[in-house]
Design a protein around this motif. Sequence first.
Motif, PDB file in Angstrom:
ATOM      1  N   THR A 181       1.225  -0.726   0.333  1.00 56.66           N
ATOM      2  CA  THR A 181       0.290  -0.126  -0.065  1.00 56.66           C
ATOM      3  C   THR A 181       0.683   1.960   0.015  1.00 56.66           C
ATOM      4  O   THR A 181       0.760   2.226  -0.322  1.00 56.66           O
ATOM      5  CB  THR A 181      -0.995   0.128   1.687  1.00 56.66           C
ATOM      6  OG1 THR A 181      -0.021  -0.046   2.035  1.00 56.66           O
ATOM      7  CG2 THR A 181      -1.647  -1.383   1.125  1.00 56.66           C
ATOM      8  N   GLY A 182       2.160   1.276   0.155  1.00 57.26           N
ATOM      9  CA  GLY A 182       2.844   2.794   0.684  1.00 57.26           C
ATOM     10  C   GLY A 182       2.611   3.115   2.229  1.00 57.26           C
ATOM     11  O   GLY A 182       1.985   2.066   2.690  1.00 57.26           O
ATOM     12  N   VAL A 183       3.644   3.843   2.536  1.00 55.83           N
ATOM     13  CA  VAL A 183       3.407   4.449   3.700  1.00 55.83           C
ATOM     14  C   VAL A 183       1.316   4.830   3.965  1.00 55.83           C
ATOM     15  O   VAL A 183       1.214   4.559   5.031  1.00 55.83           O
ATOM     16  CB  VAL A 183       3.976   5.514   3.997  1.00 55.83           C
ATOM     17  CG1 VAL A 183       3.839   6.665   2.809  1.00 55.83           C
ATOM     18  CG2 VAL A 183       4.024   6.224   5.160  1.00 55.83           C
ATOM     19  N   TYR A 184       1.064   5.028   3.176  1.00 58.78           N
ATOM     20  CA  TYR A 184      -0.648   5.580   2.963  1.00 58.78           C
ATOM     21  C   TYR A 184      -1.151   4.346   3.886  1.00 58.78           C
ATOM     22  O   TYR A 184      -2.071   4.744   4.625  1.00 58.78           O
ATOM     23  CB  TYR A 184      -1.022   5.620   1.382  1.00 58.78           C
ATOM     24  CG  TYR A 184      -0.679   6.499   1.098  1.00 58.78           C
ATOM     25  CD1 TYR A 184      -0.658   7.922   1.207  1.00 58.78           C
ATOM     26  CD2 TYR A 184       0.035   6.254   0.579  1.00 58.78           C
ATOM     27  CE1 TYR A 184       0.519   9.260   0.445  1.00 58.78           C
ATOM     28  CE2 TYR A 184       1.836   7.672  -0.916  1.00 58.78           C
ATOM     29  CZ  TYR A 184       0.512   8.876  -0.610  1.00 58.78           C
ATOM     30  OH  TYR A 184       1.310   9.729  -1.078  1.00 58.78           O
ATOM     31  N   HIS A 215       5.609   8.685  -4.942  1.00 60.40           N
ATOM     32  CA  HIS A 215       6.154   8.149  -6.211  1.00 60.40           C
ATOM     33  C   HIS A 215       7.911   8.468  -6.884  1.00 60.40           C
ATOM     34  O   HIS A 215       7.738   8.213  -7.893  1.00 60.40           O
ATOM     35  CB  HIS A 215       4.676   9.163  -6.657  1.00 60.40           C
ATOM     36  CG  HIS A 215       5.128  10.426  -6.442  1.00 60.40           C
ATOM     37  ND1 HIS A 215       5.162  11.347  -5.366  1.00 60.40           N
ATOM     38  CD2 HIS A 215       5.765  11.758  -6.896  1.00 60.40           C
ATOM     39  CE1 HIS A 215       4.484  12.227  -5.287  1.00 60.40           C
ATOM     40  NE2 HIS A 215       5.463  12.849  -6.208  1.00 60.40           N
ATOM     41  N   HIS A 216       8.105   9.608  -6.384  1.00 60.76           N
ATOM     42  CA  HIS A 216       9.253   9.744  -7.041  1.00 60.76           C
ATOM     43  C   HIS A 216      10.580   8.797  -6.987  1.00 60.76           C
ATOM     44  O   HIS A 216      10.896   8.092  -7.687  1.00 60.76           O
ATOM     45  CB  HIS A 216       9.838  11.357  -6.148  1.00 60.76           C
ATOM     46  CG  HIS A 216      11.488  10.545  -7.148  1.00 60.76           C
ATOM     47  ND1 HIS A 216      11.457  11.836  -8.612  1.00 60.76           N
ATOM     48  CD2 HIS A 216      12.687  11.736  -6.528  1.00 60.76           C
ATOM     49  CE1 HIS A 216      12.468  12.482  -8.563  1.00 60.76           C
ATOM     50  NE2 HIS A 216      13.471  12.046  -7.334  1.00 60.76           N
ATOM     51  N   ALA A 274      13.139   7.608   4.781  1.00 63.19           N
ATOM     52  CA  ALA A 274      13.992   6.281   3.845  1.00 63.19           C
ATOM     53  C   ALA A 274      13.364   4.923   4.177  1.00 63.19           C
ATOM     54  O   ALA A 274      13.790   4.048   3.105  1.00 63.19           O
ATOM     55  CB  ALA A 274      15.124   7.134   4.236  1.00 63.19           C
ATOM     56  N   ALA A 275      13.365   4.703   5.286  1.00 63.02           N
ATOM     57  CA  ALA A 275      13.255   3.393   5.570  1.00 63.02           C
ATOM     58  C   ALA A 275      11.773   2.922   4.764  1.00 63.02           C
ATOM     59  O   ALA A 275      11.578   1.573   4.276  1.00 63.02           O
ATOM     60  CB  ALA A 275      12.695   3.598   7.291  1.00 63.02           C
ATOM     61  N   LEU A 276      10.976   3.641   4.979  1.00 61.80           N
ATOM     62  CA  LEU A 276       9.352   3.129   3.965  1.00 61.80           C
ATOM     63  C   LEU A 276       9.780   3.200   2.682  1.00 61.80           C
ATOM     64  O   LEU A 276       9.142   1.997   1.792  1.00 61.80           O
ATOM     65  CB  LEU A 276       8.508   4.066   4.593  1.00 61.80           C
ATOM     66  CG  LEU A 276       7.750   4.043   5.376  1.00 61.80           C
ATOM     67  CD1 LEU A 276       6.878   3.434   5.280  1.00 61.80           C
ATOM     68  CD2 LEU A 276       8.031   4.162   6.879  1.00 61.80           C
ATOM     69  N   ARG A 277      10.321   4.363   1.723  1.00 60.78           N
ATOM     70  CA  ARG A 277      11.291   3.772   0.559  1.00 60.78           C
ATOM     71  C   ARG A 277      11.730   2.721   0.241  1.00 60.78           C
ATOM     72  O   ARG A 277      10.995   2.151  -0.437  1.00 60.78           O
ATOM     73  CB  ARG A 277      12.007   4.880  -0.056  1.00 60.78           C
ATOM     74  CG  ARG A 277      11.502   6.402   0.427  1.00 60.78           C
ATOM     75  CD  ARG A 277      10.376   6.990  -0.067  1.00 60.78           C
ATOM     76  NE  ARG A 277       9.319   6.237   0.534  1.00 60.78           N
ATOM     77  CZ  ARG A 277       8.211   7.394   1.942  1.00 60.78           C
ATOM     78  NH1 ARG A 277       9.020   8.109   1.908  1.00 60.78           N
ATOM     79  NH2 ARG A 277       7.847   6.807   2.040  1.00 60.78           N
ATOM     80  N   ALA A 278      12.328   1.325   0.677  1.00 60.81           N
ATOM     81  CA  ALA A 278      13.972   1.257   0.811  1.00 60.81           C
ATOM     82  C   ALA A 278      12.096  -0.828   0.645  1.00 60.81           C
ATOM     83  O   ALA A 278      12.041  -1.616  -0.209  1.00 60.81           O
ATOM     84  CB  ALA A 278      14.099   0.829   2.234  1.00 60.81           C
ATOM     85  N   ARG A 300       4.915  -2.162  -8.485  1.00 55.85           N
ATOM     86  CA  ARG A 300       4.540  -2.258  -9.943  1.00 55.85           C
ATOM     87  C   ARG A 300       2.654  -1.199 -10.219  1.00 55.85           C
ATOM     88  O   ARG A 300       2.319  -0.802 -11.474  1.00 55.85           O
ATOM     89  CB  ARG A 300       3.979  -3.720 -10.265  1.00 55.85           C
ATOM     90  CG  ARG A 300       4.781  -4.818  -9.925  1.00 55.85           C
ATOM     91  CD  ARG A 300       4.364  -5.689 -10.709  1.00 55.85           C
ATOM     92  NE  ARG A 300       3.476  -6.364  -9.410  1.00 55.85           N
ATOM     93  CZ  ARG A 300       3.365  -7.476  -8.058  1.00 55.85           C
ATOM     94  NH1 ARG A 300       4.658  -7.795  -7.957  1.00 55.85           N
ATOM     95  NH2 ARG A 300       2.473  -8.043  -7.395  1.00 55.85           N
ATOM     96  N   HIS A 301       2.139  -1.049  -8.899  1.00 50.04           N
ATOM     97  CA  HIS A 301       1.316  -0.480  -9.032  1.00 50.04           C
ATOM     98  C   HIS A 301       0.873   1.484  -8.693  1.00 50.04           C
ATOM     99  O   HIS A 301      -0.297   1.612  -8.684  1.00 50.04           O
ATOM    100  CB  HIS A 301       0.143  -1.614  -8.676  1.00 50.04           C
ATOM    101  CG  HIS A 301      -0.430  -2.985  -9.103  1.00 50.04           C
ATOM    102  ND1 HIS A 301      -0.825  -3.228 -10.399  1.00 50.04           N
ATOM    103  CD2 HIS A 301       0.611  -3.722  -8.247  1.00 50.04           C
ATOM    104  CE1 HIS A 301      -0.582  -3.814 -10.665  1.00 50.04           C
ATOM    105  NE2 HIS A 301       0.056  -4.978  -9.574  1.00 50.04           N
ATOM    106  N   GLY A 302       1.850   1.691  -7.633  1.00 52.01           N
ATOM    107  CA  GLY A 302       2.222   2.651  -7.351  1.00 52.01           C
ATOM    108  C   GLY A 302       1.161   3.363  -6.224  1.00 52.01           C
ATOM    109  O   GLY A 302       0.759   2.301  -5.202  1.00 52.01           O
TER     110      GLY A 302
END
Length: 569
Positions: A199-202, A430-431, A465-469, A531-533
Amino acid sequence: MDAATDAVASSAGVPNVTTVSARAWCRPATAIVAGIVWALAFPLPGWSALAWIAPGLLLATGFDLPPGPAFRLGFVAGLAHHLVGLRWLLLIPFPSGAVAAWLGLSAYSALFAGFWLMLTARGIRLRCGMTGPRPEWRRSVQAVCDLNEWQRQTLWIWSAALWVALELVRCRFLGGFPWNLFGITQWRNLPLLQVAAVTGVYGISFLLCWISVSLAGALALLVFRPGHRRGWTVSLRLPVLVLLLVLGSGFRRLVTAARPGDRTVALALVQPSIPQRLIWDDAANPARFEKVLALTREALATRPDAVIWPEGSMPDLTREQSDRVLSVLRGTGAAWILGTAYGQQVDGVPEQYNAALLLDPEGRLAGRYHKQRLVIFGEFIPFERTLPFLKWFTPIGSSFTPGRGPARFEFGSDAVVASPMICFEDVFPHHTRSHATPDTDFLLELTNNGWFGESSAQWQHTANAALRAVENGVPLVRCANNGLTCWLDEFGGLHDVLRSSNGSVYDAGVLVTRVPLKPDSSVRPLTPYHRHGDLFAGCCLAVAVTGVLRGRQKSVASPIRPSNKAPDT
């Protein structure tokens, strides 16, 4: 005023001035407390447990208010939150700009908390039929308690979706400012963190908000419906069940993950810890260079595959200085990655870049990356040509040119592939996603948090940065001017933080570490988020907008009256 006077005034219909004044200040004071509690959940101090109560506390202060007062109350809470969370902006060595940035950015970000409370309160009032004059607070709570469990749970889920929708807008509107999204508070809770791969950080922000407002609703039932002893637990069953499933899935992902293979890359990360004022001082250039060169010699003694300099260490590197570094590197087999600034002519137009460069062991330029997301008033001046006086409010002379896309840095005998980012680019979900490709071994962040002294900014940046990883399933290596220089694995685990002998993360030094790589001749499996952003956040945005539009229709039609049905047990 004593009790007897209060009684006389009350019987005569005269309001007690002291009581009215206390009530007038009660809501704003509670909103400020909610904002501060929300801020303390982020590093530093990082009391992450407070995140589970902040939205519920904020909602309790204004759920019964009309749109205008609810927005103002939410704005007050958001302003308190961001003034505390972004206090490190005051350390920018440019006092007038620091204060303006702190106040302006905090006020802008607080708007989203105002919108959340306003729209959530509006939804509750419509659901409970409170469309006329505002009833007394206790009666408003009772009206919410009179709703059946399905109606309440729908409200709580919608409020969490609205929270995520507003975070998504904050990430993208006017270039975006996604610093300290709510889910970042849980960056050390690795089992919970794994849901970000989907889900991403969201997704974490959604869970935090949903459980917090559900808990507030359950407490209201416990207090105002004490006869239904089990009624308050019903409000928590669904969100707690979902949380347990997420935690269980996270544990499973951590336990069943494939162990790193034998393939690693040796990196020497230089942290020079140069104060920002010295970076601007041309007279300090020789001393700065000698300091960084000495750390580079120390790093090369460990025979790394690459020596890495952070952003801002030597933005004004001269050709003579570059030749001295290359003479030291020659014969060691180490590549050199550095953050610097340089200019060039493009179609006769001068362009200046904040860049990352890769030089191979022979000193040849093997890759370059130009920073794409520039910091307003720090790296570019809006309306620079039409409003040139804006330069007076910034520490820069002219704007950088934004880059046009990600880059691929390949080095070493094992053909290691790194994807560089600069400054705060890794706070944009997203970036960062655009930088991670199936053949990427690790993301590389070159940053200079020396702008903010020794503060919580370094820790908050690392938490992002932890979430991006996790979101991309790729390790992330951080090389910083004054911390935190470290690396994070694909599950968000923090490794090898550079610390001085006294335990400080802000001092100068060299971190020599080995980062595990994907198996040879393979591609890294992409996470669902990669894959799905922002699909999950987009769905939350659709739910939030649908709820707002339906609310407008209901406000025109006859209001829904509160149900007299007892809470489901």
